[in-house]
Design a protein around this motif. Structure first.
Motif, PDB file in Angstrom:
ATOM      1  N   GLU A  12      -3.418  17.516   1.434  1.00  0.00           N
ATOM      2  CA  GLU A  12      -2.715  16.364   2.006  1.00  0.00           C
ATOM      3  C   GLU A  12      -1.206  16.540   1.895  1.00  0.00           C
ATOM      4  O   GLU A  12      -0.458  16.057   2.732  1.00  0.00           O
ATOM      5  CB  GLU A  12      -3.116  15.077   1.269  1.00  0.00           C
TER       6      GLU A  12
ATOM      7  N   LEU B  67     -17.344  12.112  -4.697  1.00  0.00           N
ATOM      8  CA  LEU B  67     -16.879  13.296  -3.966  1.00  0.00           C
ATOM      9  C   LEU B  67     -17.049  13.054  -2.468  1.00  0.00           C
ATOM     10  O   LEU B  67     -17.952  12.332  -2.056  1.00  0.00           O
ATOM     11  CB  LEU B  67     -17.702  14.526  -4.380  1.00  0.00           C
ATOM     12  N   PHE B  68     -16.191  13.689  -1.675  1.00  0.00           N
ATOM     13  CA  PHE B  68     -16.316  13.568  -0.225  1.00  0.00           C
ATOM     14  C   PHE B  68     -17.471  14.459   0.227  1.00  0.00           C
ATOM     15  O   PHE B  68     -17.403  15.687   0.114  1.00  0.00           O
ATOM     16  CB  PHE B  68     -15.004  13.961   0.465  1.00  0.00           C
TER      17      PHE B  68
ATOM     18  N   TYR C 235      -8.150  18.551  -2.257  1.00  0.00           N
ATOM     19  CA  TYR C 235      -7.832  17.454  -1.325  1.00  0.00           C
ATOM     20  C   TYR C 235      -6.366  17.006  -1.401  1.00  0.00           C
ATOM     21  O   TYR C 235      -5.653  16.960  -0.404  1.00  0.00           O
ATOM     22  CB  TYR C 235      -8.757  16.266  -1.594  1.00  0.00           C
ATOM     23  N   ARG C 236      -5.937  16.683  -2.619  1.00  0.00           N
ATOM     24  CA  ARG C 236      -4.571  16.158  -2.778  1.00  0.00           C
ATOM     25  C   ARG C 236      -3.530  17.184  -2.315  1.00  0.00           C
ATOM     26  O   ARG C 236      -2.538  16.836  -1.678  1.00  0.00           O
ATOM     27  CB  ARG C 236      -4.345  15.800  -4.255  1.00  0.00           C
TER      28      ARG C 236
ATOM     29  N   ARG D  82     -10.862  17.236  -9.537  1.00  0.00           N
ATOM     30  CA  ARG D  82     -10.110  16.702  -8.394  1.00  0.00           C
ATOM     31  C   ARG D  82      -9.027  15.726  -8.861  1.00  0.00           C
ATOM     32  O   ARG D  82      -7.902  15.746  -8.371  1.00  0.00           O
ATOM     33  CB  ARG D  82     -11.074  16.000  -7.440  1.00  0.00           C
ATOM     34  N   ALA D  83      -9.399  14.899  -9.845  1.00  0.00           N
ATOM     35  CA  ALA D  83      -8.440  13.901 -10.329  1.00  0.00           C
ATOM     36  C   ALA D  83      -7.271  14.548 -11.068  1.00  0.00           C
ATOM     37  O   ALA D  83      -6.182  13.984 -11.128  1.00  0.00           O
ATOM     38  CB  ALA D  83      -9.153  12.909 -11.234  1.00  0.00           C
TER      39      ALA D  83
ATOM     40  N   ARG E  57       0.157   6.127  -7.164  1.00  0.00           N
ATOM     41  CA  ARG E  57      -1.157   6.783  -7.318  1.00  0.00           C
ATOM     42  C   ARG E  57      -1.044   8.292  -7.444  1.00  0.00           C
ATOM     43  O   ARG E  57      -1.947   8.939  -7.967  1.00  0.00           O
ATOM     44  CB  ARG E  57      -2.051   6.439  -6.116  1.00  0.00           C
TER      45      ARG E  57
ATOM     46  N   GLU F 290       0.826  -1.213   0.000  1.00  0.00           N
ATOM     47  CA  GLU F 290       0.000   0.000   0.000  1.00  0.00           C
ATOM     48  C   GLU F 290       0.868   1.275   0.000  1.00  0.00           C
ATOM     49  O   GLU F 290       0.561   2.238  -0.703  1.00  0.00           O
ATOM     50  CB  GLU F 290      -0.927  -0.039   1.223  1.00  0.00           C
TER      51      GLU F 290
ATOM     52  N   MET G 145       0.943   4.153  -2.955  1.00  0.00           N
ATOM     53  CA  MET G 145       0.612   5.564  -2.715  1.00  0.00           C
ATOM     54  C   MET G 145       1.476   6.460  -3.613  1.00  0.00           C
ATOM     55  O   MET G 145       1.025   7.461  -4.124  1.00  0.00           O
ATOM     56  CB  MET G 145       0.855   5.935  -1.244  1.00  0.00           C
TER      57      MET G 145
END
Lengths: 306, 255
Positions: free
Chosen positions: A147, A131-132, A143-144, A191-192, A119, A112, A116
């Motif tokens: 983070e 969507l969140f 978001y990204r 977002r992507a 990804r 994982e 990450m």
């Protein structure tokens, strides 16, 4: 023809062809001839991938390549293994057998933490947007970056740029619940695309949308392919989408606007391929022209819809 | 897969989730804001039900025990009985059960909805580890807030016992208070804390695990939520028995 404000294309992936026909081999050779060895490495490659859930075979010896800058449309009926295929690319599922390579790197046995890292270079557009719910459009798109701890003024600039790309800057402060289905998908696309991924995966992004909205989503996919040099997998079961993506291309006109033109005598698309899956097996792989010429009864019925 | 194998597998997966959440606590990025937010939702949000539960449990305990103790002429010990029963047993267990019902169901439903709407997949696709982002903050918030809530429930419960003993049975306030202080030991309080710590882990891991393994759409969310509450409650009560026995041995409390 539609137009949108957008940045200048980095590189054209369109090649002139006298008779408008393109074979698989011709397309492959175009990439092979490139001096840049990096570009010759496929963005995504599946080698004899098998996957089963309990006793049910989901993918059966699946092999294909998506070259850099290429769009691979994965067609097929429900339960054919289309969405599973792109989940495998992201490492959300692991194959039972076979190899999966992203940018030449074998990710099959990545854990994982390693996934990450992979990804971060891949954008994924989910069927319903995913969507969140608890975050606003701004926070979803950001978001990204949040983070990664990017400074807020840079985040805002990038979020606005991406929302302009999907024509949704006005919705920046809205919550996902206030958006229509098409708007949710477009926010999902924005977002992507944050961070400029070079691989984008579309999982039935037009399912359940009205034709004009579906067309808008396809235009975004075309823009990414032709103006952003993005490699993508576009999973769909709608032939309208296939028609748009395989026959139109995006260019920037003299006024700096993006316009969509039909392929024809002047240019034909060589960077879009179709793969059709049935019960986890590839039953067709090639260009849209070849797909329409096929005499396979399942495929012809699928294309005609009856 | 038979029920024994399935249960063992479930225990293994739930334990691995808890271990994985704890491991991730020490790696960056840490989600302090999420943790504080969860502490607010779990702690402050549960305060009303804990106050009500604690007060009336203490009250009813006094209501039931005073007449019995009076029969033996030991009614002055009501405060001791109410306090020890609450601090050792009823406070941690009832608070745990209330939190399993209120918070465990909410955690499971929230994570389950995120699974069925592909938000968890989206989170992973965007490079975020859901265990670190969603599970770890909830676990930590529970581990911090459950002992505090239990402490409040204990205090309010003793208050409830005091109200009943003094206002209904006419017991003197001093007699009740001195019996409370006489009855309670540090070991009782420490034992209660140990229990709430374990209960918090049980509620958090089972609820998160049930939420994250949701399948089958909205029906699946309902199923996960029910399983989370039922399983947490049962495991909590069963573990309470063993922790109590263990504490009796370790702390050398009366058996």
């Amino acid at each position: 023809m539609a137009s949108t404000d957008i940045e200048v294309p980095r590189e054209s992936t369109l090649k002139p062809h006298p008779d408008g026909q393109v074979s698989d081999e011709a397309a492959e050779s175009t990439f092979a001839e490139m001096d840049d060895h990096e570009r010759a490495v496929p963005a995504i490659e599946f080698r004899n991938v098998h996957l089963s859930f309990d006793d049910r075979k989901i993918l059966d010896n699946l092999s294909f390549k998506v070259q850099k800058g290429e769009t691979k449309i994965i067609l097929g009926g429900s339960g054919g293994g289309k969405s599973t295929t792109i989940k495998l690319v992201l490492g959300l599922l692991k194959p039972d057998e076979g190899k999966i390579l992203v940018d030449g790197e074998d990710i099959t046995n990545f854990n994982e933490a390693e996934m990450m890292r992979v990804r971060k270079n891949i954008g994924m557009i989910f069927q319903e947007g995913a969507l969140f719910d608890s975050l606003s459009v701004y926070d979803n798109v950001a978001y990204r970056l949040h983070e990664q701890g990017v400074a807020e003024d840079e985040v805002e600039e990038e979020v606005r740029r991406m929302l302009r790309f999907v024509n949704l800057e006005d919705a920046i402060d809205k919550m996902p619940i206030e958006l229509s289905g098409g708007m949710r998908r477009r926010v999902g696309i924005a977002r992507a695309l944050v961070g400029g991924p070079k691989i984008v995966l579309f999982d039935e992004p037009t399912a359940g949308l009205d034709p004009p909205t579906a067309r808008t989503i396809c235009e975004l996919a075309i823009k990414l392919r032709d103006l952003e040099d993005v490699s993508s997998i576009f999973v769909t079961h709608e032939m309208n989408n296939v028609g748009y993506i395989t026959s139109e291309y995006a260019v920037v006109n003299e006024a700096g606007e993006v316009v969509f033109e039909k392929e024809g005598e002047r240019l034909c698309l060589i960077n879009t391929k179709i793969m059709m899956l049935r019960e986890g097996r590839t039953i067709f792989s090639g260009t849209d022209e070849a797909l329409r010429k096929t005499e396979d009864p399942y495929i012809t019925r699928f294309i005609r819809g009856h | 897969m038979n029920i024994a194998t399935r249960s063992l597998l479930e225990i293994q997966e739930t334990t691995m989730l808890a271990a994985s959440a704890v491991r991730r606590l020490f790696r960056r990025p840490t989600y302090i804001n999420e943790m504080i937010q969860q502490m607010d939702v779990i702690g402050v949000g549960s305060l009303t039900i804990i106050l009500l539960t604690g007060f009336f449990t203490g009250g009813v305990l006094a209501l039931q025990t005073y007449p019995t103790l009076k029969y033996y002429g030991a009614q002055d010990q009501t405060g001791m009985l109410v306090a020890t029963a609450l601090v050792r047993e009823l406070g941690p267990v009832l608070t745990g059960l209330m939190i399993a019902g209120r918070v465990g169901s909410a955690i499971s439903a929230e994570l389950g909805s995120m699974v069925v709407s592909q938000q968890i997949d989206a989170m992973r696709a965007l490079g975020t580890d859901p265990v670190r982002k969603l599970v770890a903050p909830r676990l930590i918030a529970l581990v911090i807030t459950l002992p505090l809530l239990t402490l409040i429930a204990d205090a309010v419960g003793i208050g409830g016992g005091w109200v009943v003993s003094t206002q209904i049975y006419g017991m003197s306030s001093t007699a009740f208070s001195s019996a409370v202080w006489q009855g309670l030991t540090t070991n009782d309080i420490f034992g209660g804390f140990i229990k709430t710590f374990v209960f918090a882990l049980i509620i958090g891991t089972i609820s998160c695990r049930q939420g994250l393994q949701t399948e089958g759409g909205t029906v699946g969310v309902g199923r996960s939520t029910t399983t989370a509450v039922v399983a947490s409650s049962i495991v909590l009560i069963v573990s309470d028995f063993f922790i109590t026995k263990m504490l009796q041995v370790i702390l050398d409390t009366p058996m």
